[in-house]
Design an enzyme around this catalytic site. Structure first.
Site, PDB file in Angstrom:
ATOM      1  CG  HIS A 273      32.435   8.107  67.958  1.00  0.00           C
ATOM      2  ND1 HIS A 273      32.807   9.078  67.056  1.00  0.00           N
ATOM      3  CD2 HIS A 273      31.079   8.067  67.925  1.00  0.00           C
ATOM      4  CE1 HIS A 273      31.726   9.613  66.512  1.00  0.00           C
ATOM      5  NE2 HIS A 273      30.657   9.010  67.023  1.00  0.00           N
TER       6      HIS A 273
ATOM      7  CG  ASP B 261      26.746   8.005  68.157  1.00  0.00           C
ATOM      8  OD1 ASP B 261      27.948   8.117  67.854  1.00  0.00           O
ATOM      9  OD2 ASP B 261      26.006   8.975  68.403  1.00  0.00           O
TER      10      ASP B 261
ATOM     11  CG  PHE C 118      26.776  16.257  72.791  1.00  0.00           C
ATOM     12  CD1 PHE C 118      25.415  16.213  73.044  1.00  0.00           C
ATOM     13  CD2 PHE C 118      27.357  17.491  72.472  1.00  0.00           C
ATOM     14  CE1 PHE C 118      24.637  17.373  72.976  1.00  0.00           C
ATOM     15  CE2 PHE C 118      26.589  18.650  72.406  1.00  0.00           C
ATOM     16  CZ  PHE C 118      25.228  18.594  72.665  1.00  0.00           C
TER      17      PHE C 118
HETATM   18  O1  DOR Z   1      26.934  11.895  71.267  1.00  0.00           O
HETATM   19  C1  DOR Z   1      27.744  11.914  70.365  1.00  0.00           C
HETATM   20  N1  DOR Z   1      29.073  11.772  70.597  1.00  0.00           N
HETATM   21  N2  DOR Z   1      27.306  12.062  69.120  1.00  0.00           N
HETATM   22  C2  DOR Z   1      28.148  12.211  68.086  1.00  0.00           C
HETATM   23  O2  DOR Z   1      27.682  12.334  66.980  1.00  0.00           O
HETATM   24  C3  DOR Z   1      29.613  12.280  68.313  1.00  0.00           C
HETATM   25  C4  DOR Z   1      29.972  11.549  69.534  1.00  0.00           C
HETATM   26  C5  DOR Z   1      31.407  11.732  69.991  1.00  0.00           C
HETATM   27  O3  DOR Z   1      32.297  11.730  69.135  1.00  0.00           O
HETATM   28  O4  DOR Z   1      31.632  11.812  71.184  1.00  0.00           O
END
Ligand code: DOR
Length: 431
Positions: A67, A312, A330
């Site tokens: 990300h 991730d 998250f």
């Molecule tokens: O923990 C996560 N954060 N899992 C995801 O699938 C998306 C990500 C986020 O974009 O922060």
């Protein structure tokens, strides 16, 4: 930030590739390409000598789930900090997720992302590839313009962060995959469970709702059922967390469907029993599961059921992570520590050196179709390699983190390996 050498030789290094381990050799690089790999290379006067004694050289990594938050989320990460974090983690190419502001669901937004990325790519030498979303604005209602996005050059389609609930939309995504040859990356999660952490001691202690494995496995089962109507489509399960999912993937592979999956370093390293209950960096989606799931993930990575590792990497500003588990966003970061986790797994005997190279570099490179540029160290290829000191075993501190956000669940963990330098073509990044 780096030295550029037209001609250089790395002497007396241990070499790891996906085929073999050579305990000591010299590697010669000229005009950015590998010219020779031999037991002894005499270094011409005009070439620069790099002493590799005591160090291991392996192909630089490819991280297919990052990300980068580009475009538009500079409070979490910028192109500069994200790609620097990759470089410092020995990673030379990343696949960026489309849950950005705005969503990457049009060629115009792709162009805006490229504008933000250009300078950092040039400076770090790290290549950032884009994904397009499966649904417009990630709303799960209408399909994104797949053909336009594929013609522009996205490498995959995903609504990562959200599972695609609608069956008909999954059908149109698989049709697009058959048409374009691009993979569909599913964040497998049926929403509505309201869970935060997987069932376990910390979830119980904090009294927060449990996130069931079925939310993941049921969506994978549904997807594989639909995929049978699209035999040429490519389906990839992002960040697998549960053994139930592995069984489904394994059966689908045995049937000959084009199914693949990945695991994160945090799911390989921690179980739900090891969550520090005051550290919200341990809140990620999917959550860490029980010790038997962790064991199953490690075994599946070693035996090939899991195709490769992806971080991730999910940076969040302190205010988004700084509250309690219930309200925190998250995500954990991971670019800087991924290789160190994998080196630690080699030390523990979970992975062979060759398998580490596969899951960190050559397999994700093939998945993205960039295997000509990255994933191997052999004659005539462009140089893309990382030099590590495997003897080092240090605690991860904030000094090791280069991402703008510091929400790493690895802070305080003892991990093997110090990343000494990265070589990208004629560039020598010495840390
Ligand atoms: O923990 C996560 N954060 N899992 C995801 O699938 C998306 C990500 C986020 O974009 O922060």
């Amino acid at each position: 930030m780096y030295h550029a050498y037209e001609h250089y030789v790395i002497k007396n290094v241990e070499l790891w590739t996906e085929r073999e381990v050579i305990s000591q050799c010299d590697v010669e690089i000229q005009h950015g390409r590998i010219k020779a790999i031999e037991k002894h290379i005499s270094v011409p006067k005009s070439a620069h000598l790099i002493d590799g004694r005591g160090f291991t050289l392996l192909p630089a990594g490819v991280d297919p789930q990052v990300h980068l938050r580009v475009p538009g989320q500079a409070e979490k990460e910028t192109a500069g900090t994200g790609l620097l974090a990759a470089l410092r983690g020995g990673i030379a190419a990343v696949l960026s997720m489309p849950n950005t502001k705005p969503t990457i669901d049009s060629t115009e937004v792709c162009e805006a992302a490229v504008l933000e990325l250009e300078e950092a790519e040039h400076l770090t030498g790290v290549k950032a590839y884009l994904t397009g979303s499966i649904t417009q604005s990630l709303k799960g209602k209408a399909a994104a313009p797949y053909k336009e996005l594929a013609d522009w050059g996205v490498k995959a389609f995903t609504d990562d962060g959200l599972g695609v609930v609608d069956d008909d939309l999954m059908r149109s995504a698989f049709e697009a995959s058959e048409l374009t040859g691009l993979p569909i990356l599913q964040h497998a999660e049926f929403p509505g469970h309201g869970g935060v952490l997987a069932a376990g001691p910390v979830q119980e202690k904090l009294g927060i709702p449990a996130y069931p494995a079925a939310a993941e496995a049921d969506m994978v089962a549904r997807d594989i059922h639909i995929l049978k109507d699209y035999p040429k489509a490519r389906y990839h399960v992002l960040h697998v967390s549960a053994h139930e999912t592995l069984e489904l993937v394994s059966a689908a592979k045995a049937e000959g469907l084009h199914v693949s999956c990945e695991v994160t370093p945090h799911h390989l390293w921690f179980s739900s029993d090891e969550i520090k209950d005051e550290v919200t960096s341990f809140k990620m989606n999917p959550p860490l599961r029980g010790p038997s799931d962790k064991r199953a993930l490690r075994k599946a990575l070693a035996d090939g059921t899991i195709d490769f590792v992806a971080t991730d990497h999910a940076p969040h500003e302190a205010s988004a992570k700084g509250q309690n588990f219930k309200t925190s966003a998250f995500g954990t970061t991971g670019l800087e520590t991924s290789l160190r986790v994998l080196l630690s797994l080699v030390t523990e005997g979970v992975l062979s050196p060759q398998r580490l190279v596969q899951v960190f570099s050559s397999r994700p490179a093939r998945f993205l179709g960039i295997e000509k540029d990255i994933g191997d160290i052999s004659i005539d290829r462009p140089m893309a390699a990382v030099l590590v000191n495997r003897e080092s075993r240090e605690e991860v501190t904030e000094d090791d983190l280069f991402s703008l956000s510091k929400n790493s669940c690895f802070l305080g963990e003892k991990l093997d390996g110090k990343i000494e330098s990265v070589f990208l073509a004629d560039r020598y990044y010495q840390f």
